[in-house]
Design an enzyme around this catalytic site. Structure first.
Site, short mmCIF file in Angstrom:
data_model
loop_
_atom_site.label_atom_id
_atom_site.label_comp_id
_atom_site.label_asym_id
_atom_site.label_seq_id
_atom_site.Cartn_x
_atom_site.Cartn_y
_atom_site.Cartn_z
N ARG A 170 -15.06 0.26 2.89
CA ARG A 170 -15.42 1.57 3.18
C ARG A 170 -17.04 1.66 3.09
O ARG A 170 -17.47 2.84 2.71
CB ARG A 170 -14.64 2.79 2.61
N SER A 240 -7.86 9.58 4.86
CA SER A 240 -7.61 9.64 3.45
C SER A 240 -9.25 10.22 2.85
O SER A 240 -10.04 10.16 3.36
CB SER A 240 -8.11 8.13 2.91
N GLU A 336 -14.04 10.09 0.60
CA GLU A 336 -14.38 8.86 1.47
C GLU A 336 -15.01 9.62 2.42
O GLU A 336 -16.17 8.75 3.14
CB GLU A 336 -12.97 8.46 1.90
N1 EPU Z 1 1.17 6.20 -2.79
C1 EPU Z 1 2.02 6.96 -3.64
N2 EPU Z 1 2.05 8.28 -2.83
C2 EPU Z 1 1.41 8.73 -2.16
C3 EPU Z 1 0.45 7.90 -1.10
C4 EPU Z 1 0.42 6.56 -1.61
O1 EPU Z 1 2.59 6.84 -4.40
O2 EPU Z 1 1.48 10.11 -1.85
C5 EPU Z 1 1.57 4.89 -3.19
C6 EPU Z 1 2.19 3.89 -2.13
O3 EPU Z 1 3.58 3.90 -2.40
C7 EPU Z 1 1.76 2.50 -2.14
C8 EPU Z 1 0.15 2.86 -2.57
O4 EPU Z 1 0.14 4.09 -2.96
O5 EPU Z 1 2.12 1.96 -3.29
C9 EPU Z 1 -0.74 2.79 -1.48
O6 EPU Z 1 -0.51 3.54 -0.42
P1 EPU Z 1 -0.45 3.28 1.36
O7 EPU Z 1 -0.13 1.89 1.49
O8 EPU Z 1 0.07 4.45 2.09
O9 EPU Z 1 -2.32 3.13 1.55
P2 EPU Z 1 -3.29 4.19 0.83
O10 EPU Z 1 -4.11 3.12 -0.41
O11 EPU Z 1 -2.93 5.37 0.35
C10 EPU Z 1 -5.12 3.09 2.34
C11 EPU Z 1 -6.07 3.43 3.26
C12 EPU Z 1 -5.83 4.08 4.67
C13 EPU Z 1 -4.81 2.97 5.07
C14 EPU Z 1 -3.92 2.55 4.44
C15 EPU Z 1 -3.12 1.52 5.05
C16 EPU Z 1 -8.08 4.03 1.85
C17 EPU Z 1 -8.95 5.36 1.31
N3 EPU Z 1 -7.15 4.64 2.64
O12 EPU Z 1 -4.40 4.17 2.02
O13 EPU Z 1 -6.70 4.42 5.60
O14 EPU Z 1 -4.22 3.70 6.48
O15 EPU Z 1 -4.30 1.99 3.18
O16 EPU Z 1 -3.86 0.26 4.97
O17 EPU Z 1 -8.40 3.15 1.51
C18 EPU Z 1 -8.11 6.29 6.02
O18 EPU Z 1 -9.16 5.46 5.48
O19 EPU Z 1 -8.33 7.40 6.37
C19 EPU Z 1 -6.97 5.63 5.91
C20 EPU Z 1 -5.78 6.57 6.29
#
Ligand code: EPU
Length: 342
Positions: A170, A240, A336
């Site tokens: 990012r 995010s 972010e």
């Molecule tokens: N999780 C939870 N509770 C929640 C959300 C997440 O326990 O409410 C846990 C999930 O179960 C998982 C881990 O956290 O084990 C990661 O969650 P997820 O795969 O949903 O991805 P993220 O890290 O929350 C990132 C990006 C997203 C992107 C997804 C998929 C960032 C800041 N965000 O989210 O990007 O779509 O991975 O690759 O890096 C964005 O930047 O706007 C965005 C949506």
């Protein structure tokens, strides 16, 4: 030159924060962009660049001139002056004003691999390199070949290679050294006809046949995103709200002792990425509401705006969330989306 005065930008940012721009223009050609930047220089107007408004935190008033490049053309070519180019490579030349998701679906429908995992990310192509958009195991940096920019101070057009953009998680040169110095006007992406599905993240693979098309992958990604992420047309948000924090090995070991189920992703170099959504969720904040703002009920990393709030209120909610996470885990969360200041 079409410069509008006193323009309401609340519908031009997906968080729908109230914002009044003193002046606004959306040039459709490079020469119109050069002209308007020249006028801003002569008049001494501060220039603020805006893309699709999906990753910005706008203030209530923006003096000077807001410029949203409306360069809407894109085309494909088979050749590029690149010694590493493969026979099956296809280069997409994309104007900054093209909608990112529309580009993903159009290239996937043509059977081209490369950006199908980045379906349904809101915003314009010109904004994509700024934060190096990424999702489901792919980042823009993986496919970006070159970026065309126009220098604000001179109107000069230049090209940067992907290496020169200094991409990180990012992050890019456009957030650092070049912030406020250039307008991104065109991207060149290296796509390929050779099948290269990247299905390692989450449950994408489980939703697809053994030999999927790029369009099928893009559609699976859309389905996953629709399950978790609110549609900004229905509920205002900027995806995010926090970056996933990078912490050192010592801190991860300590945290894992206390929270063995904590998701963690080693990045090399003694750093591990934690899931900010998980940390917020563990604090019991998923679905919480604080006046006009709240934490999305299906994804704790997304803050939503129910209406009637402004940036000040949003930052108050965000600071409260970050303080809860810091108190419980000793981990600092950083927003972010970019804070735009006059
Ligand atoms: N999780 C939870 N509770 C929640 C959300 C997440 O326990 O409410 C846990 C999930 O179960 C998982 C881990 O956290 O084990 C990661 O969650 P997820 O795969 O949903 O991805 P993220 O890290 O929350 C990132 C990006 C997203 C992107 C997804 C998929 C960032 C800041 N965000 O989210 O990007 O779509 O991975 O690759 O890096 C964005 O930047 O706007 C965005 C949506």
């Amino acid at each position: 030159m079409n410069i509008l005065n006193n323009v309401d930008l609340s519908a031009a940012n997906t968080l729908r924060l109230p914002c009044q721009a003193q002046r606004f223009t959306a040039p459709r050609t490079l020469s119109a962009l050069r002209d308007v930047l020249g006028q801003a220089r002569r008049e001494g107007w501060a220039v603020t660049l805006l893309g699709g408004g999906s990753n910005v935190l706008l203030p209530e008033k923006l003096p000077g001139l807001v410029v949203r490049p409306a360069l809407h053309q894109w085309w494909l070519s088979g050749h590029q002056d690149d010694q590493n180019a493969q026979e099956d490579d296809v280069f997409a030349h994309v104007g900054a004003g093209v909608n990112w998701h529309a580009l993903v679906m159009a290239t996937a429908a043509r059977g081209l691999w490369g950006i199908e995992n980045l379906a349904l990310i809101p915003g314009s192509c010109g904004a994509a390199p700024v934060q190096n958009i990424g999702a489901y195991g792919v980042e823009l940096a993986d496919v970006l070949h070159a970026v065309q920019v126009m220098e604000l101070a001179t109107g000069r057009v230049d090209w940067l290679s992907a290496e020169e953009c200094a991409f990180g998680y990012r992050d890019s040169l456009f957030k650092g050294e070049l912030a406020g110095g250039v307008v991104i006007t065109q991207l060149v992406l290296r796509l390929s006809r050779t099948p290269a599905p990247k299905l390692g993240y989450g449950d994408i693979a489980a939703r697809l046949p053994s030999f999927p098309t790029p369009l099928a992958v893009a559609e699976a990604v859309c389905a996953i995103r629709r399950e978790k992420l609110p549609d900004p047309h229905v509920l205002a948000n900027a995806g995010s709200f926090f970056k996933n924090p990078l912490v050192n090995d010592e801190q991860v070991t300590q945290l894992l002792r206390q929270y063995p189920a904590m998701p963690h992703f080693p990045q090399g170099g003694g750093k591990t990425k934690l899931a900010a959504g998980w940390l917020i969720d563990q604090c019991g904040l998923k679905g919480m509401r604080d006046g006009a703002f709240g934490v999305h009920q299906h994804q704790a990393l997304v803050l939503v705006h129910f209406g009637g709030g402004d940036r000040h209120g949003l930052m108050k909610t965000a600071n409260y969330i970050a303080a809860q996470v810091e108190a419980r885990f000793g981990v600092l969360l950083e927003p972010e989306p970019r804070l735009i200041n006059p």
